[in-house]
Scaffold this motif. Structure first.
Motif, PDB file in Angstrom:
ATOM      1  N   ILE A  94      -9.775  10.106 -39.534  1.00 52.35           N
ATOM      2  CA  ILE A  94     -10.098   8.659 -40.130  1.00 52.35           C
ATOM      3  C   ILE A  94      -8.715   8.163 -40.251  1.00 52.35           C
ATOM      4  CG2 ILE A  94      -9.781   9.764 -42.459  1.00 52.35           C
ATOM      5  CD1 ILE A  94     -12.058   7.271 -43.404  1.00 52.35           C
ATOM      6  N   VAL A  95      -8.832   6.863 -40.037  1.00 51.63           N
ATOM      7  CA  VAL A  95      -7.408   6.043 -40.195  1.00 51.63           C
ATOM      8  C   VAL A  95      -7.637   4.910 -40.953  1.00 51.63           C
ATOM      9  CG1 VAL A  95      -5.579   4.822 -38.887  1.00 51.63           C
ATOM     10  CG2 VAL A  95      -6.775   6.883 -37.655  1.00 51.63           C
ATOM     11  N   VAL A  96      -6.772   4.539 -42.080  1.00 54.39           N
ATOM     12  CA  VAL A  96      -6.867   3.339 -42.953  1.00 54.39           C
ATOM     13  C   VAL A  96      -5.634   2.623 -42.997  1.00 54.39           C
ATOM     14  CG1 VAL A  96      -7.255   2.878 -45.321  1.00 54.39           C
ATOM     15  CG2 VAL A  96      -8.515   4.842 -44.156  1.00 54.39           C
ATOM     16  N   PRO A  97      -5.883   1.272 -42.833  1.00 55.23           N
ATOM     17  CA  PRO A  97      -4.711   0.549 -42.626  1.00 55.23           C
ATOM     18  C   PRO A  97      -4.013   0.157 -43.962  1.00 55.23           C
ATOM     19  CG  PRO A  97      -6.434  -0.976 -42.388  1.00 55.23           C
ATOM     20  CD  PRO A  97      -6.966   0.566 -42.522  1.00 55.23           C
ATOM     21  N   ILE A  98      -2.587   0.008 -43.878  1.00 59.39           N
ATOM     22  CA  ILE A  98      -1.996  -0.364 -45.235  1.00 59.39           C
ATOM     23  C   ILE A  98      -1.199  -1.620 -44.917  1.00 59.39           C
ATOM     24  CG2 ILE A  98       0.384   0.143 -46.433  1.00 59.39           C
ATOM     25  CD1 ILE A  98      -0.194   3.109 -45.278  1.00 59.39           C
ATOM     26  N   GLY A 106       1.191  -0.525 -41.416  1.00 62.36           N
ATOM     27  CA  GLY A 106       0.944   0.700 -41.316  1.00 62.36           C
ATOM     28  C   GLY A 106      -0.405   1.317 -41.603  1.00 62.36           C
ATOM     29  N   GLN A 107      -0.410   2.767 -41.598  1.00 66.41           N
ATOM     30  CA  GLN A 107      -1.727   3.237 -41.858  1.00 66.41           C
ATOM     31  C   GLN A 107      -1.535   4.717 -42.224  1.00 66.41           C
ATOM     32  OE1 GLN A 107      -2.497   4.395 -37.360  1.00 66.41           O
ATOM     33  NE2 GLN A 107      -2.632   1.968 -37.825  1.00 66.41           N
ATOM     34  N   ILE A 108      -2.408   5.429 -42.953  1.00 65.63           N
ATOM     35  CA  ILE A 108      -2.679   6.636 -43.147  1.00 65.63           C
ATOM     36  C   ILE A 108      -3.730   7.239 -42.122  1.00 65.63           C
ATOM     37  CG2 ILE A 108      -4.418   6.927 -44.893  1.00 65.63           C
ATOM     38  CD1 ILE A 108      -2.498   9.142 -46.352  1.00 65.63           C
ATOM     39  N   MET A 125     -11.138   6.756 -51.625  1.00 58.43           N
ATOM     40  CA  MET A 125      -9.786   7.054 -52.240  1.00 58.43           C
ATOM     41  C   MET A 125      -8.782   6.595 -51.415  1.00 58.43           C
ATOM     42  SD  MET A 125      -7.681   9.936 -51.552  1.00 58.43           S
ATOM     43  CE  MET A 125      -8.573  11.152 -50.573  1.00 58.43           C
ATOM     44  N   LEU A 126      -8.863   6.999 -50.102  1.00 62.53           N
ATOM     45  CA  LEU A 126      -7.736   6.703 -48.884  1.00 62.53           C
ATOM     46  C   LEU A 126      -7.596   5.229 -48.947  1.00 62.53           C
ATOM     47  CD1 LEU A 126      -9.035   8.960 -46.189  1.00 62.53           C
ATOM     48  CD2 LEU A 126      -6.913   9.258 -47.584  1.00 62.53           C
ATOM     49  N   GLU A 127      -8.362   4.148 -49.173  1.00 64.52           N
ATOM     50  CA  GLU A 127      -8.485   2.602 -49.262  1.00 64.52           C
ATOM     51  C   GLU A 127      -7.591   2.356 -50.494  1.00 64.52           C
ATOM     52  OE1 GLU A 127     -12.431   1.449 -48.171  1.00 64.52           O
ATOM     53  OE2 GLU A 127     -12.026   1.259 -45.924  1.00 64.52           O
ATOM     54  N   GLU A 131      -3.878   0.929 -50.733  1.00 69.56           N
ATOM     55  CA  GLU A 131      -3.304  -0.357 -51.516  1.00 69.56           C
ATOM     56  C   GLU A 131      -2.199   0.175 -52.402  1.00 69.56           C
ATOM     57  OE1 GLU A 131      -6.427  -1.980 -53.933  1.00 69.56           O
ATOM     58  OE2 GLU A 131      -7.985  -1.963 -52.179  1.00 69.56           O
ATOM     59  N   GLU A 132      -2.224   1.278 -52.795  1.00 69.53           N
ATOM     60  CA  GLU A 132      -0.949   1.528 -53.778  1.00 69.53           C
ATOM     61  C   GLU A 132       0.213   1.638 -52.740  1.00 69.53           C
ATOM     62  OE1 GLU A 132      -1.063   1.640 -56.996  1.00 69.53           O
ATOM     63  OE2 GLU A 132      -3.226   0.855 -57.064  1.00 69.53           O
ATOM     64  N   VAL A 133       0.000   2.405 -51.708  1.00 71.92           N
ATOM     65  CA  VAL A 133       1.280   2.421 -50.858  1.00 71.92           C
ATOM     66  C   VAL A 133       1.676   1.236 -50.617  1.00 71.92           C
ATOM     67  CG1 VAL A 133       1.948   3.578 -48.684  1.00 71.92           C
ATOM     68  CG2 VAL A 133       0.596   4.984 -50.094  1.00 71.92           C
ATOM     69  N   GLY A 134       0.741   0.005 -50.238  1.00 71.40           N
ATOM     70  CA  GLY A 134       1.336  -1.045 -49.944  1.00 71.40           C
ATOM     71  C   GLY A 134       2.146  -1.768 -50.928  1.00 71.40           C
TER      72      GLY A 134
END
Ligand code: SME
Length: 137
Positions: A94-98, A106-108, A125-127, A131-134
């Motif tokens: 699974i890949v989630v954009p930042i 970027g992405q996780i 949770m990853l999304e 958002e927090e990482v962004g």
């Protein structure tokens, strides 16, 4: 676009935490846009070493998320043609954009050794996490 050293330490801790807490997260890492190039560069990660330290936009699951701006859940990697294999043990991804200031920076990326392991809660949770990482990069 590369995160600062301090931020990289935080991102590494996030990887370690996710890796420890969720048994079926078997490779957890971040990719970020490499300067002004249309490619991703590997950031902090936990898991086996990967050959894919640079991924052109459009290539693989990660490269597709760099252009689609959307979460890409792959329950079974065998079903994907545009996929870059890091490990023969990987069955799902699974890949989630930042986003930072609305821009996909970027992405996780999570790989699993299990087929179809990711729950709705994992995705949400990853999304949330991205958002927090962004906000801190
Ligand atoms: N499988 C990814 C490449 C990155 S590795 O999983 C760490 C992809 O297809 O983009």
């Amino acid at each position: 676009e590369s995160p600062t050293h301090n931020t990289e330490i935080k991102l590494k801790k996030i990887c370690q935490l996710l890796d420890q807490e969720i048994s079926y997260f078997n490779w957890t890492g971040f990719y970020f846009k490499n300067g002004d190039k249309d490619e991703l560069k590997l950031g902090p990660y936990v898991g086996a070493e990967t050959d894919h330290t640079i991924i052109p936009y459009g290539k693989g699951i990660c490269g597709q998320v760099a252009v689609s701006n959307e979460t890409f859940e792959v329950p079974d990697v065998k079903e994907q043609d545009n996929y870059l294999s890091c490990s023969i043990d990987t069955k799902a991804e699974i890949v989630v954009p930042i986003f930072k200031n609305g821009e996909n920076v970027g992405q996780i990326d999570i790989d699993s050794h299990k087929i179809n392991p990711f729950t709705t809660e994992d995705k949400e949770m990853l999304e949330w996490l991205c958002e927090e990482v962004g906000k801190i990069i």
